[in-house]
Scaffold this motif. Structure first.
Motif, PDB file in Angstrom:
ATOM      1  N   PRO A  13      15.298  65.044   1.825  1.00 47.09           N
ATOM      2  CA  PRO A  13      14.953  63.949   0.903  1.00 47.09           C
ATOM      3  C   PRO A  13      14.163  62.883   1.657  1.00 47.09           C
ATOM      4  CG  PRO A  13      17.236  63.771   1.595  1.00 47.09           C
ATOM      5  CD  PRO A  13      16.718  65.036   2.202  1.00 47.09           C
ATOM      6  N   THR A  14      13.381  62.090   0.945  1.00 45.36           N
ATOM      7  CA  THR A  14      12.677  60.979   1.578  1.00 45.36           C
ATOM      8  C   THR A  14      13.709  60.072   2.225  1.00 45.36           C
ATOM      9  OG1 THR A  14      11.152  61.095  -0.264  1.00 45.36           O
ATOM     10  CG2 THR A  14      10.930  59.214   1.191  1.00 45.36           C
ATOM     11  N   PRO A  15      13.617  59.859   3.543  1.00 43.26           N
ATOM     12  CA  PRO A  15      14.681  59.110   4.208  1.00 43.26           C
ATOM     13  C   PRO A  15      14.614  57.617   3.939  1.00 43.26           C
ATOM     14  CG  PRO A  15      12.999  59.734   5.782  1.00 43.26           C
ATOM     15  CD  PRO A  15      12.592  60.336   4.462  1.00 43.26           C
ATOM     16  N   GLY A  16      15.784  56.991   4.047  1.00 42.71           N
ATOM     17  CA  GLY A  16      15.864  55.525   3.934  1.00 42.71           C
ATOM     18  C   GLY A  16      15.660  54.924   5.305  1.00 42.71           C
ATOM     19  N   GLY A  17      16.545  54.022   5.686  1.00 46.01           N
ATOM     20  CA  GLY A  17      16.450  53.419   7.015  1.00 46.01           C
ATOM     21  C   GLY A  17      15.564  52.195   7.004  1.00 46.01           C
ATOM     22  N   ASP A  18      14.981  51.906   8.163  1.00 49.91           N
ATOM     23  CA  ASP A  18      14.267  50.640   8.332  1.00 49.91           C
ATOM     24  C   ASP A  18      12.941  50.626   7.576  1.00 49.91           C
ATOM     25  OD1 ASP A  18      16.230  49.778  10.185  1.00 49.91           O
ATOM     26  OD2 ASP A  18      15.340  51.135  11.643  1.00 49.91           O
ATOM     27  N   LYS A  19      12.593  49.466   7.073  1.00 43.68           N
ATOM     28  CA  LYS A  19      11.330  49.310   6.357  1.00 43.68           C
ATOM     29  C   LYS A  19      10.245  48.927   7.365  1.00 43.68           C
ATOM     30  CE  LYS A  19      13.369  49.315   2.192  1.00 43.68           C
ATOM     31  NZ  LYS A  19      14.433  50.218   2.610  1.00 43.68           N
ATOM     32  N   ILE A  20       9.724  49.929   8.082  1.00 42.49           N
ATOM     33  CA  ILE A  20       8.690  49.601   9.069  1.00 42.49           C
ATOM     34  C   ILE A  20       7.434  50.406   8.767  1.00 42.49           C
ATOM     35  CG2 ILE A  20       8.294  49.166  11.522  1.00 42.49           C
ATOM     36  CD1 ILE A  20      11.159  49.570  12.116  1.00 42.49           C
ATOM     37  N   GLY A  21       7.137  50.658   7.494  1.00 42.62           N
ATOM     38  CA  GLY A  21       5.902  51.361   7.148  1.00 42.62           C
ATOM     39  C   GLY A  21       6.146  52.843   6.938  1.00 42.62           C
ATOM     40  N   GLU A  75       8.257  63.761  -7.729  1.00 43.01           N
ATOM     41  CA  GLU A  75       9.293  63.407  -8.709  1.00 43.01           C
ATOM     42  C   GLU A  75      10.671  63.427  -8.093  1.00 43.01           C
ATOM     43  OE1 GLU A  75       9.269  65.568 -12.424  1.00 43.01           O
ATOM     44  OE2 GLU A  75       7.185  64.970 -12.780  1.00 43.01           O
ATOM     45  N   GLU A  76      10.921  64.469  -7.294  1.00 43.65           N
ATOM     46  CA  GLU A  76      12.254  64.623  -6.698  1.00 43.65           C
ATOM     47  C   GLU A  76      12.372  63.856  -5.366  1.00 43.65           C
ATOM     48  OE1 GLU A  76      15.015  66.777  -7.697  1.00 43.65           O
ATOM     49  OE2 GLU A  76      13.987  66.562  -9.614  1.00 43.65           O
TER      50      GLU A  76
END
Length: 435
Positions: free
Chosen positions: A117-125, A148-149
C-alpha cells in the motif's frame, strides 16, 4: 501509546547511558529475513513502535518468530502465507509504516511478486519511492500502480542483473534493490548507492547468508546473483542518532555523561561535528566520555567566517542529527548556520525554541542562523507538541535544559523511534514523567 511528558528542566545529570539498537538498520534487517527459509537470529533489536509493528506484520505473514530475550529474536520464513500480502488487513498495516516498503525487494526476489500500500510516515515529499521502483523495473520486474486502491504491484518471472545508476543515494532504495538483486540471475552493479553503516551491515549479513556482494562501504556495489540464501546470526549497531542526541544532552545540561558501547568506527563525522560546536568528548575504548562543561565555544572556519553545519548523504553528517545540533547551538558561545539540504520542513520546529527564548533567525525552510546564549540566559520551559521523531527528541533535550516546567504532547512520535526514553533519562537524574 499516546501521552504527554512533563519535564522539570535545568537539572544537571550524571551517569552512564547505553544507546539502543539502530532503528533504521532494524527495519532493513527484518525485511531481509524473508530472503531465506532458514532461521535467522537477530540481536539488539530496539523495542520501539516502528520496529514492533514490522515484527507484527512478519508474524501475520506467517513467519515463525521466537523471542529469546529482550531484543533477541529468531525468524523463520519457511511457510509464508502470501494471501495476507494481498489482503485488506495488510493494506491497513503496511500503510502505517514507511519501513514496510523494504519488504518489496525480498518478496520480489524470492516469490516473484510483491504488493504494497502507499506508505504513510513522514511528510517529506513523494519522490523518494521512485528510486525503489526504477531499480526493480531495471532488474526486469513489471510495475503497476493502482491509483484507486493506492496499491503498488510488482511481478517478475526472473530478475536479471543490470547496471543501475540511482538518481539519488536513497538508503531504503539501495537496500531494497540489493535485496532484490542478491537472488537475481547474473551480475548487478549499483552506482550512486547509499553507503551508510546500516547498509554495510545489511550487505555483510547477506554475504554471511551466501550472497556475493562486493564494494561494501563504497557507492559502487557489485552483486553476483546466487540461487539460495541460508540462515545466519546478526547483531544491530547502536543507534547513531541516539548517540548524537546524548552528546547534545550532556552539553545542554552541563552534565558528565558516559555513552556506552558506541562502536566508534561507525560514527563517521558525528563526534567531530559536535567538537566543532566546542563540546569536549573523549574516547575511552568503545565509550564516549563527556565531562561537565560550563560553556562550549563554537569554532570558526580558518578564515574567520561563521561555522556552517549541513547534512549530506553518508559519509556526510546525517540529517537526523541537525535538529540536535540546532538545539545545542542555542546555548553555545558563538554563532552557527544550520543548513538542512536534504529535506524541507525539518526546521519548522524552531518556532518552539524561539518561544523558549532561543535566538534563532529562520532564513528560509532550509537554513537557520543560531546565535548562542552561552548558558547566560537559559531556555524557559513551555508547552509544545512533538512534530516528528527527530524534532521530538530535540525538543526533549531543550526542555531538559530549560528552567521551569515543560509539557511535550504527541509523544508517540518520540516513542516511534526511542525505547523507554523517559526511563533511561530518569536513570541519569532527569526529572521527567509520562502522563
Amino acid at each position: 501509546m499516546s501521552g504527554t511528558f512533563q519535564i522539570r528542566g535545568g537539572k544537571q545529570l550524571q551517569g552512564e547511558i547505553t544507546p539502543q539498537g539502530a532503528k533504521n538498520e532494524a527495519l532493513q534487517i527484518l525485511c531481509a529475513i524473508l530472503l531465506t527459509e532458514e532461521e535467522v537470529r537477530v540481536k539488539n533489536i530496539p523495542d520501539i513502535h516502528d520496529v514492533n509493528r514490522l515484527i507484527e506484520i512478519l508474524a501475520d505473514f506467517g513467519v515463525k518468530i521466537t523471542k529469546h530475550a529482550h531484543g533477541d529474536y529468531s525468524f523463520k520464513a519457511d511457510s509464508v502465507n502470501f494471501d495476507y500480502i494481498k489482503s485488506a488487513e495488510f493494506k491497513k498495516d503496511g500503510a502505517k509504516l514507511r519501513g514496510s516498503i523494504m519488504l518489496l525487494g525480498p518478496m520480489l526476489a524470492r516469490f516473484g511478486e510483491g504488493y504494497m500500500p502507499t506508505p504513510g510516515g513522514d511528510k517529506i515529499g513523494r519522490r523518494r519511492l521512485d528510486t525503489h521502483f526504477q531499480g526493480f523495473v531495471e532488474l526486469g520486474a513489471e510495475f503497476r500502480y493502482d491509483e484507486e486502491e493506492a496499491w503498488y504491484c510488482l511481478k517478475a518471472k526472473q530478475l536479471t542483473g543490470k547496471f543501475i545508476l540511482l538518481e539519488e543515494a536513497s538508503v531504503t532504495g539501495t537496500a531494497n534493490i540489493i535485496m532484490a538483486a542478491v537472488l537475481a540471475k547474473g551480475e548487478t552493479r549499483i552506482y550512486n548507492a547509499a553507503c551508510e553503516p546500516y547498509l554495510q551491515q545489511l550487505c555483510n549479513m547477506l554475504n554471511r547468508m551466501g550472497a556475493k556482494i562486493s564494494g561494501i562501504g563504497s557507492n559502487l556495489l557489485t552483486i553476483e546473483g546466487v540461487n539460495y540464501l541460508g540462515g545466519t546470526e546478526h547483531t544491530m549497531l547502536p543507534d547513531m542518532v541516539e548517540i548524537g542526541s546524548w552528546i547534545g544532552l550532556a552539553a545542554m545540561t552541563k552534565s558528565e555523561i558516559t555513552i556506552k558501547n558506541v562502536e566508534w568506527d561507525h560514527l563517521g563525522v558525528i563526534p567531530n561535528t559536535f567538537r566543532k560546536l566546542g563540546i569536549q568528548l573523549d574516547r575511552s575504548g568503545e565509550d564516549i566520555y563527556i565531562p561537565a562543561q560550563e560553556q562550549y565555544k563554537i569554532q570558526k572556519f580558518i578564515d574567520g567566517s561563521i561555522l556552517t553545519v549541513s547534512d549530506a548523504p553518508w559519509p556526510g553528517f546525517t540529517p537526523d542529527l541537525l535538529s540536535i545540533v540546532l538545539v545545542v547551538a542555542t546555548q553555545a558561545h558563538g554563532t552557527v548556520l544550520v543548513h538542512q539540504k536534504m529535506f524541507e520542513s525539518r526546521l519548522f520546529f524552531v518556532d518552539k525554541l524561539i518561544d523558549m527564548g532561543a535566538q534563532i533567525i529562520l532564513c528560509d525552510p532550509h537554513r537557520a542562523t543560531v546565535v548562542g546564549l552561552n548558558h547566560e540566559s537559559p531556555l524557559r520551559g513551555t508547552s509544545m507538541v512533538s512534530p516528528d521523531i527527530r524534532a521530538g527528541n530535540a525538543l526533549l533535550i531543550a526542555a531538559l535544559s530549560a528552567t521551569g516546567q515543560s509539557i511535550i504532547q504527541n509523544i508517540e512520535q518520540i516513542d516511534r523511534g526511542y525505547e523507554n526514553i523517559d526511563g533511561r533519562l530518569r536513570a541519569i537524574g532527569a526529572d521527567i514523567i509520562r502522563i
